[in-house]
Design a protein around this motif. Sequence first.
Motif, mmCIF file in Angstrom:
data_model
loop_
_atom_site.group_PDB
_atom_site.id
_atom_site.type_symbol
_atom_site.label_atom_id
_atom_site.label_comp_id
_atom_site.label_asym_id
_atom_site.label_seq_id
_atom_site.Cartn_x
_atom_site.Cartn_y
_atom_site.Cartn_z
ATOM 1 N N ASN A 264 0.683 -1.105 0.411
ATOM 2 C CA ASN A 264 -0.204 0.160 0.433
ATOM 3 C C ASN A 264 0.498 1.391 -0.260
ATOM 4 N N HIS B 241 2.506 1.231 -3.507
ATOM 5 C CA HIS B 241 1.713 1.916 -4.024
ATOM 6 C C HIS B 241 0.937 3.604 -4.016
ATOM 7 N N GLU C 17 3.846 5.682 -5.918
ATOM 8 C CA GLU C 17 4.179 4.974 -7.362
ATOM 9 C C GLU C 17 5.625 5.068 -7.633
ATOM 10 N N ARG D 220 5.725 1.344 -8.366
ATOM 11 C CA ARG D 220 4.628 0.357 -8.994
ATOM 12 C C ARG D 220 6.071 -0.807 -9.454
ATOM 13 N N ALA E 121 5.035 -1.935 -5.631
ATOM 14 C CA ALA E 121 4.171 -2.741 -4.982
ATOM 15 C C ALA E 121 3.519 -3.952 -5.265
ATOM 16 N N ASN F 54 -4.627 -5.824 -3.701
ATOM 17 C CA ASN F 54 -3.935 -5.382 -4.086
ATOM 18 C C ASN F 54 -2.863 -5.862 -4.777
ATOM 19 N N ASN G 285 -4.505 -4.046 -8.240
ATOM 20 C CA ASN G 285 -4.005 -2.611 -8.378
ATOM 21 C C ASN G 285 -2.613 -2.322 -8.427
ATOM 22 N N ALA G 286 -1.771 -3.138 -8.365
ATOM 23 C CA ALA G 286 0.117 -2.541 -8.458
ATOM 24 C C ALA G 286 -0.354 -4.005 -10.089
ATOM 25 N N GLU H 39 -1.138 -0.332 -12.440
ATOM 26 C CA GLU H 39 -0.574 0.439 -11.871
ATOM 27 C C GLU H 39 0.775 -0.099 -13.095
#
Length: 874
Positions: free
Chosen positions: A245, A248, A251, A253, A256, A276, A279-280, A283
């Motif tokens: 988190n 992330h 930034e 990436r 993360a 999660n 999400n990574a 990105e």
Amino acid sequence: MTSFARAAAAENAGNLEEARTRYLDILRTEPQNPAALHRLGMVELRLGRPREAVILFQKSLAIAKDLEVYLDFGAAMAAMARWDAATTVYAAALRVAADSVDAQYGLALALHRQGRPQDAEPHYRKVLATHSHLGEVHNNLGVALQDLGRVAEAAAAHREAARLDPADAVAWSRLGVALHRLGRNAEAEAAFRKATGFAPLDAENWHNLTALLDAAGRPAEALAAGRRAVALDPSGARNWLALGNAAHAAERREEAWRAASAAIRLAPSDPAARNNLANALRELGRPQDAVAEYRAALDLQPDFAVAETNLALLLSSQRDAEGALAVLRALLARQPENGEAWRRLGGVLAEAFRPDAAVAVLRNAVAIAPGEPDGHTDLAMAAAMAGWSRVSADACRRVLRLVPDHAAALGQLVHQQRLLCDWRDLDGLEALLLHRVRAGAEGVSPFDVLSCASTLADQKSAASRWAAAKARGVTPVVRTAAAARDGRLRIGYLSADFREHAMGHLMVDALETHDRSRFAVTAYSTGIDDVSALRQRFQRGIERFVDLRRHTDADAARAIAADGIDILVDLTGFTTFSRTSILAARPAPVQVNWLGYPGTLGADYVDYIVADPTVIAPGEEGFFAERVVRLPDCYQPNDRRRAIAEATPTRAECGLPAEGFVFCCFNSAHKLTPVQFDGWSRILAAVPGSVLWLYAGAPQVAANLCREGEARGLDPGRLVFAKPVPHAEHLARHRLADLFLDTLPYNAHTTASDALWAGLPVLTLQGTTFAGRVAAGLLRAAGLPELIADGQEAYEAAAMGLARSPDRLRELRQRLARNRPICPLFDTPRFTRNLEAAYRAMWEIHRTGGAPRPITISADDGPDTATQEEGKVP
């Protein structure tokens, strides 16, 4: 020494088998000896035979209700996590000895471990009534109170534990958790730092600090704490989740992604870890992998609303609106009171060009969560897209009540009030907006600044921040040389307006007129297909027409790059449905801002802006992030095939009086200003029987302007409002007007071209910005420079003079009619040749390795010559 003493000595010495033998010998002769049964039970427990121990404890208690036996029996059950049995045993102990602190505490712990904090609380308090010095009990009471949602009381309990033992890291850690939940983040951070100071090797403390710093928006510090937590406990999945988190948010990436992947390896069935990781991956630009992980999270936990929302947003960003809508509707079927899901559904509908439906959905979102500003912000945007300015303005006001410094909502409120001609308190709002822009506020749409009394510096400032935000997170595409070249310069036009739209009417002829022997032209459409005749004309008249509406910005940029486009021309700018992030990915080596937006884009990824000597005066180049390219006549093209209906409507059909001079202004309502209206009121007062014919897209506009007129002593009957009609009919009704009155600080652009094409003279004021000089450039290119007034007083005098001088006005009309076939304004082939000369000059600079620099196309030398800072380039 007695037999019992020898057995006890062996037990105390750790000789458990000897002790067991001696206790059994005693029990052979004394089978009802409760003490021997008790101690043998303890030995069996230590030897790893809990079943035998339980039987012995029970036998002992059946003979004598001894408190010590109860306490050991309860502790044995607790050690085996048999919390229900421990509860029964400790409760029985209290019946034997109601004042037993150990029994009270044991019962409290057993009840708490069963998920019964409300039952545990009174027993913790009974212990503290006589033993208030026990910090551990204060801590456990605090945990129970947190479980009960009584966080402030929990914080007090943990604080007391820390007071009793200032070096108790557990107390400080739990105090930090409680304070964090209370929103007292500075105190929580201090508590967590105390915990890490007293127990620097405890990963839990660093985990808590990571979560706090991440929530506080301090990603760099959170990242450092998260790294410490995983270093201390690399087997803890929650530590990797917290680190992910933080990475992330920072930034980072790749980090993360690695953290989320580690959490998955440790806890493959944890849906939060899957979310999660998704999400990574999102990105990192791996949307398909992210979709798979979101779906994996939902397989593990079908009611995981966060993952559903994330999946829907990703599908929407991938232009899969139907997939996103299906996910969100399924979520809302289960959770109809989920305001966040309603808000996201509204956003997807708006992105899918369905703003009316978005407004209806977003009304649900704000009804469920009226105190959440994001819902009102989204409602304001969707209502603006739907043309519901009053709804949008009301939503903006709500946002500003909740977040007074919300600069984006302020800018939109100013624009929506302008669209409604609701000028009450507008001066103050506009002044505040410009103050915010000058102070560096983020999120203000540059378009909202154009209609204000803004300077070129203001406009560049707002545009630069907006352009930077659009480029955030964008990965530049890799351009490769096209496999086959035919010697032509490849021009790509990017626009949302290849349809029945003002920009569409302006540019269609120029794009059709390109020299196909020298230029390969592709239109990249990001807007809707309105199935209009104009849309079909674009599709037929341009060499290649590519619909990118359902492409993501990244995919669109890759498609443009794959086509080997040399010069990409953006025709939308910061107007509705712009896709600026495509430009930010740099799909073409030369990128140009032209026509759609009257000002700088403020972007370092746009090389040139096409202008003329009027709209950007010499010496103003520093206010534009792009290098200025000046065409010799006018930057705006026109359509020679623009149809005007043959039949002219009657004055009565248009609501005009049978007699009297007709002033008109068909500009969008947002261009009208109180100062302009003051001047128009004076003009009407000076020309008896005259009327002012305006375009009002919404009923509120007419009502507001009538009110403003009355406030200025103007009979509302002298204001006439034009209804929407097809374009050819709109041009035809210009024949009923006598003079078009322009606006400032935002001139007539397409509306001025429409009027001049229809034969109606336009009187304008030349402003100080690009948007305020367009009409002046059009008039010069049409051969009517005397209709450019120098100041408000001259403007009003000219309007009155022309209304009183029919011969003078007739001569202007006749000259306009003579000029129309030959003047530069409507000479599309001439315009296109000049534009092509500009493109060749841009490309030659790029081809020879030069940086973009100003270009002037000289009419005297012909369209094949471009003058630059360093001489002539053919």
